[in-house]
Design a protein around this motif. Structure first.
Motif, PDB file in Angstrom:
ATOM      1  N   ASP A 135       0.808  -1.224   0.000  1.00  0.00           N
ATOM      2  CA  ASP A 135       0.000   0.000   0.000  1.00  0.00           C
ATOM      3  C   ASP A 135       0.841   1.273   0.000  1.00  0.00           C
ATOM      4  OD1 ASP A 135      -2.348  -1.362  -0.105  1.00  0.00           O
ATOM      5  OD2 ASP A 135      -2.870  -1.128   2.009  1.00  0.00           O
ATOM      6  N   GLY A 136       2.162   1.158   0.178  1.00  0.00           N
ATOM      7  CA  GLY A 136       3.008   2.340   0.166  1.00  0.00           C
ATOM      8  C   GLY A 136       2.851   3.212   1.397  1.00  0.00           C
ATOM      9  N   GLU A 137       2.758   2.579   2.559  1.00  0.00           N
ATOM     10  CA  GLU A 137       2.625   3.317   3.811  1.00  0.00           C
ATOM     11  C   GLU A 137       4.012   3.678   4.366  1.00  0.00           C
ATOM     12  OE1 GLU A 137       0.338   0.764   6.315  1.00  0.00           O
ATOM     13  OE2 GLU A 137      -1.462   0.881   5.064  1.00  0.00           O
ATOM     14  N   ASP A 138       4.033   4.544   5.378  1.00  0.00           N
ATOM     15  CA  ASP A 138       5.268   4.940   6.054  1.00  0.00           C
ATOM     16  C   ASP A 138       6.289   5.426   5.013  1.00  0.00           C
ATOM     17  OD1 ASP A 138       7.203   5.329   8.059  1.00  0.00           O
ATOM     18  OD2 ASP A 138       6.499   3.589   9.171  1.00  0.00           O
ATOM     19  N   PHE A 139       7.559   5.155   5.208  1.00  0.00           N
ATOM     20  CA  PHE A 139       8.572   5.615   4.259  1.00  0.00           C
ATOM     21  C   PHE A 139       8.543   4.841   2.950  1.00  0.00           C
ATOM     22  CE2 PHE A 139      10.364   7.453   8.120  1.00  0.00           C
ATOM     23  CZ  PHE A 139      10.837   8.688   7.666  1.00  0.00           C
ATOM     24  N   TYR A 140       7.795   3.739   2.912  1.00  0.00           N
ATOM     25  CA  TYR A 140       7.658   3.001   1.653  1.00  0.00           C
ATOM     26  C   TYR A 140       7.058   3.876   0.552  1.00  0.00           C
ATOM     27  CZ  TYR A 140       7.927  -1.259   4.628  1.00  0.00           C
ATOM     28  OH  TYR A 140       8.291  -2.236   5.512  1.00  0.00           O
ATOM     29  N   TYR A 141       6.299   4.912   0.950  1.00  0.00           N
ATOM     30  CA  TYR A 141       5.594   5.730  -0.041  1.00  0.00           C
ATOM     31  C   TYR A 141       6.562   6.457  -0.969  1.00  0.00           C
ATOM     32  CZ  TYR A 141       6.642  10.241   2.174  1.00  0.00           C
ATOM     33  OH  TYR A 141       7.277  11.356   2.662  1.00  0.00           O
ATOM     34  N   ASN A 142       7.843   6.519  -0.596  1.00  0.00           N
ATOM     35  CA  ASN A 142       8.821   7.185  -1.456  1.00  0.00           C
ATOM     36  C   ASN A 142       9.070   6.424  -2.752  1.00  0.00           C
ATOM     37  OD1 ASN A 142      10.162   9.609   0.123  1.00  0.00           O
ATOM     38  ND2 ASN A 142       9.796   7.977   1.614  1.00  0.00           N
ATOM     39  N   ARG A 190       7.705  -0.758  -6.120  1.00  0.00           N
ATOM     40  CA  ARG A 190       7.362  -1.641  -4.988  1.00  0.00           C
ATOM     41  C   ARG A 190       6.882  -2.990  -5.510  1.00  0.00           C
ATOM     42  NH1 ARG A 190       4.233   2.453  -3.608  1.00  0.00           N
ATOM     43  NH2 ARG A 190       2.391   1.124  -3.384  1.00  0.00           N
ATOM     44  N   PHE A 191       6.043  -2.968  -6.544  1.00  0.00           N
ATOM     45  CA  PHE A 191       5.495  -4.216  -7.073  1.00  0.00           C
ATOM     46  C   PHE A 191       6.586  -5.083  -7.692  1.00  0.00           C
ATOM     47  CE2 PHE A 191       1.094  -2.057  -7.795  1.00  0.00           C
ATOM     48  CZ  PHE A 191       0.923  -2.000  -6.415  1.00  0.00           C
ATOM     49  N   LYS A 192       7.626  -4.460  -8.238  1.00  0.00           N
ATOM     50  CA  LYS A 192       8.763  -5.229  -8.762  1.00  0.00           C
ATOM     51  C   LYS A 192       9.451  -5.985  -7.628  1.00  0.00           C
ATOM     52  CE  LYS A 192      12.203  -6.417 -11.576  1.00  0.00           C
ATOM     53  NZ  LYS A 192      13.197  -6.937 -10.620  1.00  0.00           N
ATOM     54  N   VAL A 193       9.573  -5.355  -6.461  1.00  0.00           N
ATOM     55  CA  VAL A 193      10.172  -6.013  -5.298  1.00  0.00           C
ATOM     56  C   VAL A 193       9.305  -7.184  -4.847  1.00  0.00           C
ATOM     57  CG1 VAL A 193      10.858  -5.725  -2.883  1.00  0.00           C
ATOM     58  CG2 VAL A 193      11.372  -3.924  -4.553  1.00  0.00           C
ATOM     59  N   ARG A 218      -7.472  -0.520  -1.978  1.00  0.00           N
ATOM     60  CA  ARG A 218      -6.242  -0.250  -2.702  1.00  0.00           C
ATOM     61  C   ARG A 218      -5.635  -1.521  -3.288  1.00  0.00           C
ATOM     62  NH1 ARG A 218      -2.124   3.633   0.202  1.00  0.00           N
ATOM     63  NH2 ARG A 218      -1.654   3.981  -1.995  1.00  0.00           N
ATOM     64  N   HIS A 219      -5.243  -1.455  -4.548  1.00  0.00           N
ATOM     65  CA  HIS A 219      -4.406  -2.462  -5.204  1.00  0.00           C
ATOM     66  C   HIS A 219      -5.002  -3.869  -5.236  1.00  0.00           C
ATOM     67  CE1 HIS A 219      -1.534   0.735  -5.148  1.00  0.00           C
ATOM     68  NE2 HIS A 219      -1.312   0.657  -3.846  1.00  0.00           N
ATOM     69  N   GLN A 220      -6.321  -3.978  -5.187  1.00  0.00           N
ATOM     70  CA  GLN A 220      -6.970  -5.295  -5.194  1.00  0.00           C
ATOM     71  C   GLN A 220      -6.542  -6.118  -6.415  1.00  0.00           C
ATOM     72  OE1 GLN A 220      -9.234  -6.595  -3.000  1.00  0.00           O
ATOM     73  NE2 GLN A 220     -10.482  -8.064  -4.126  1.00  0.00           N
ATOM     74  N   THR A 221      -6.618  -5.535  -7.599  1.00  0.00           N
ATOM     75  CA  THR A 221      -6.296  -6.264  -8.835  1.00  0.00           C
ATOM     76  C   THR A 221      -4.843  -6.721  -8.852  1.00  0.00           C
ATOM     77  OG1 THR A 221      -7.973  -5.013 -10.058  1.00  0.00           O
ATOM     78  CG2 THR A 221      -6.289  -6.142 -11.350  1.00  0.00           C
ATOM     79  N   ILE A 256      -4.299  -9.712  -6.351  1.00  0.00           N
ATOM     80  CA  ILE A 256      -4.822 -10.975  -6.876  1.00  0.00           C
ATOM     81  C   ILE A 256      -3.931 -11.498  -7.996  1.00  0.00           C
ATOM     82  CG2 ILE A 256      -6.765 -12.009  -8.133  1.00  0.00           C
ATOM     83  CD1 ILE A 256      -8.600 -10.162  -6.479  1.00  0.00           C
ATOM     84  N   ASP A 257      -3.385 -10.592  -8.790  1.00  0.00           N
ATOM     85  CA  ASP A 257      -2.461 -10.994  -9.853  1.00  0.00           C
ATOM     86  C   ASP A 257      -1.197 -11.625  -9.268  1.00  0.00           C
ATOM     87  OD1 ASP A 257      -1.556 -10.980 -12.694  1.00  0.00           O
ATOM     88  OD2 ASP A 257      -0.045  -9.600 -11.913  1.00  0.00           O
ATOM     89  N   PHE A 258      -0.673 -11.058  -8.175  1.00  0.00           N
ATOM     90  CA  PHE A 258       0.486 -11.659  -7.503  1.00  0.00           C
ATOM     91  C   PHE A 258       0.166 -13.097  -7.097  1.00  0.00           C
ATOM     92  CE2 PHE A 258       1.747  -7.204  -5.996  1.00  0.00           C
ATOM     93  CZ  PHE A 258       2.750  -7.080  -6.945  1.00  0.00           C
ATOM     94  N   TYR A 259      -1.017 -13.273  -6.522  1.00  0.00           N
ATOM     95  CA  TYR A 259      -1.400 -14.611  -6.061  1.00  0.00           C
ATOM     96  C   TYR A 259      -1.478 -15.591  -7.226  1.00  0.00           C
ATOM     97  CZ  TYR A 259      -3.887 -18.480  -3.966  1.00  0.00           C
ATOM     98  OH  TYR A 259      -4.228 -19.736  -3.542  1.00  0.00           O
ATOM     99  N   LEU A 260      -2.150 -15.202  -8.278  1.00  0.00           N
ATOM    100  CA  LEU A 260      -2.372 -16.108  -9.405  1.00  0.00           C
ATOM    101  C   LEU A 260      -1.072 -16.468 -10.117  1.00  0.00           C
ATOM    102  CD1 LEU A 260      -5.664 -14.589 -10.874  1.00  0.00           C
ATOM    103  CD2 LEU A 260      -5.411 -16.655  -9.478  1.00  0.00           C
ATOM    104  N   ARG A 261      -0.153 -15.539 -10.200  1.00  0.00           N
ATOM    105  CA  ARG A 261       1.103 -15.803 -10.912  1.00  0.00           C
ATOM    106  C   ARG A 261       2.126 -16.563 -10.065  1.00  0.00           C
ATOM    107  NH1 ARG A 261       4.119 -11.769 -11.979  1.00  0.00           N
ATOM    108  NH2 ARG A 261       2.984 -10.073 -10.961  1.00  0.00           N
TER     109      ARG A 261
END
Length: 259
Positions: A91-98, A104-107, A236-239, A242-247
């Motif tokens: 979700d990009g909370e805290d300092f992750y939002y930078n 983030r999704f690549k990580v 936030r980021h539902q799609t 779910i894509d992470f899970y399926l792949r």
């Protein structure tokens, strides 16, 4: 035991999602206990690979923060013990939002790619809380948690039985009640393959990277099954989740469901 199967010792690194009992079923309608079953010979390698991703991620975040002198980062709690927490990270909370979503999704993709080897198993127990409460009339959420933990242990045991192997459990050192509930499940007379790690807090510090990996898997799995069970999507980021899970997870997961 299957012909050619190799006896080994595993570590089961686990976390939970939706563990607030029946207190907030609107936001947490699914209870998920999931983790990674990792053979001893692979644990150090997996830990080190997660650490490499974390080190690069921490550097990337710090490089994008302006206005904080470099020497001050060591005084900020977020960086004192830098970790990747599934929900907050996605979700990009805290300092992750930078970091923008794509970075983030690549990580997340890189982390989940680490568990694709054959030797690593993903095991989960999932409960549709609304259905569980409607069917059982139970108001004491501890009974639901112990039920889920017991079925999780059964799933692990069934998998281990194929190679006559055993495992020890290292769980997140969160709520004391969670650890107690898991220990109750491990004391089930039918369990003779899965054992608690007796030094949970020490082990958590030593094996924190693998628990963080389990935390990421837990969050993604819980959101996927929230969708499967027909609950409203999260904001936030539902799609993407779910894509992470399926792949990455759908083809590997060994699961029990109360649905």
């Amino acid at each position: 035991m299957k012909a050619g199967a190799m006896v080994t010792l595993y570590g089961f690194y686990t976390d939970e999602s939706g563990n607030n009992g029946f207190g907030d079923m609107r936001n947490q309608p699914v209870l998920c206990y999931a983790g990674i079953l990792v053979p001893i010979h692979y644990q150090v390698f997996l830990h080190n690979e997660v650490q490499k991703l974390k080190d690069n991620l921490e550097k990337d975040i710090k490089s994008k923060i302006h206005g904080i002198p470099t020497e001050q980062f060591s005084n900020i709690d977020f960086f004192k013990k830098f970790e990747i927490h599934g929900k907050a990270f996605i979700d990009g909370e805290d300092f992750y939002y930078n970091l923008p979503d794509l970075e983030r999704f690549k990580v997340v993709d890189d982390l989940l790619s680490l568990v694709q080897v054959t030797d690593v198993k993903i095991v989960a127990a999932l409960v549709n809380k609304h259905l569980y409460q409607a069917n059982t009339g139970v108001t004491n959420h501890n009974r639901m948690h112990i039920h889920a933990y017991t079925e999780l242990v059964k799933c692990i045991s069934t998998e281990l039985k194929q190679s006559d192997s055993h495992a020890f459990v290292i769980c997140d050192d969160g709520k004391p009640s969670e650890i107690n509930n898991f220990c109750d499940a491990l004391r089930n007379p039918t369990n003779n393959r899965v054992y608690p790690d007796l030094q949970v807090k020490l082990s958590h510090d030593k094996n924190c990277n693998l628990i963080q990996l389990a935390d990421m898997i837990n969050f993604i799995t819980s959101v996927h099954f929230r969708n499967v069970y027909g609950f409203p999507p999260r904001k936030r980021h539902q799609t993407n989740i779910i894509d992470f899970y399926l792949r990455h997870l759908d083809h590997k997961i060994i699961k029990w469901e109360y649905k």
